[in-house]
Design a protein around this motif. Sequence first.
Motif, short mmCIF file in Angstrom:
data_model
loop_
_atom_site.label_atom_id
_atom_site.label_comp_id
_atom_site.label_asym_id
_atom_site.label_seq_id
_atom_site.Cartn_x
_atom_site.Cartn_y
_atom_site.Cartn_z
N VAL A 47 -16.96 14.10 -10.95
CA VAL A 47 -15.27 14.01 -11.00
C VAL A 47 -14.66 12.80 -10.20
N ASP A 48 -14.00 12.03 -10.92
CA ASP A 48 -13.40 10.65 -10.40
C ASP A 48 -12.24 11.17 -9.71
N PHE A 49 -12.05 10.67 -8.43
CA PHE A 49 -11.09 10.83 -7.61
C PHE A 49 -11.07 9.65 -6.52
N MET A 50 -9.84 9.63 -5.82
CA MET A 50 -9.88 8.78 -4.76
C MET A 50 -8.79 9.35 -3.58
N PRO A 51 -8.93 8.92 -2.20
CA PRO A 51 -8.24 9.41 -1.26
C PRO A 51 -6.83 8.30 -1.23
N ILE A 52 -5.58 9.11 -1.48
CA ILE A 52 -4.37 8.49 -1.20
C ILE A 52 -4.06 8.31 0.20
N PRO A 53 -3.69 6.96 0.62
CA PRO A 53 -3.33 6.72 2.04
C PRO A 53 -2.04 7.91 2.30
N VAL A 54 -2.16 8.24 3.67
CA VAL A 54 -1.12 8.69 4.33
C VAL A 54 -0.62 8.26 5.50
N PHE A 55 0.61 7.83 5.58
CA PHE A 55 1.31 7.20 6.64
C PHE A 55 1.88 7.83 7.68
N PRO A 56 1.88 7.56 8.81
CA PRO A 56 2.49 8.47 9.88
C PRO A 56 4.01 8.91 9.45
N ASP A 57 4.75 8.31 8.94
CA ASP A 57 6.22 8.87 8.59
C ASP A 57 6.22 9.44 7.14
N ASP A 58 4.92 9.73 6.58
CA ASP A 58 5.06 10.54 5.45
C ASP A 58 4.83 11.94 5.82
N ARG A 59 4.41 12.17 7.10
CA ARG A 59 4.22 13.70 7.10
C ARG A 59 5.79 14.37 7.63
N LEU A 119 0.98 -1.16 0.09
CA LEU A 119 0.04 0.05 0.01
C LEU A 119 0.72 1.18 -0.02
N LYS A 120 2.01 1.14 0.48
CA LYS A 120 2.86 2.41 0.81
C LYS A 120 3.53 2.64 -0.48
#
Length: 141
Positions: free
Chosen positions: A128-140, A76-77
């Motif tokens: 409009v087609d879109f989707m959320p992208i996962p955000v991982f704790p170490d991405d911030r 996933l990441k």
Amino acid sequence: MIRFSLICEHDHEFEAWFRSNDDFDTQNKRGFVECPSCGSKKVGKALMAPAVSTGRNREKMALAMGQAQKEAMAQLKALSEKMRENADYVGDKFAEEARKIHFGETDPRGIYGEATAEEARSLAEDGVDFMPIPVFPDDRN
């Protein structure tokens, strides 16, 4: 990120991560939240205690995952990173840029950025087609 304790109509309990309470509400209303045990989309919040994530807690969470979960998280990441590498970051102008692409006002291209729950709802209503992208704790940062 917020970890929610969730329960489906068949009393199956599970956990899921969301950026905010609004993100959970939006995804749940759109039918994106589904029980991993039975597939029911009638999901609500279960009683939960707040948790504070520190670096030490994050390490414990990673150690508590089984091998299958670790592999799924890694995939996933990697997918999330690939999506970002192949798209333009538009920041808080995501809804505006997505509409321009959708209505042919600008050349089609992959974009990512931030949108409020209201902006996401409006984009969905406009088709409009879109989707959320996962955000991982170490991405911030």
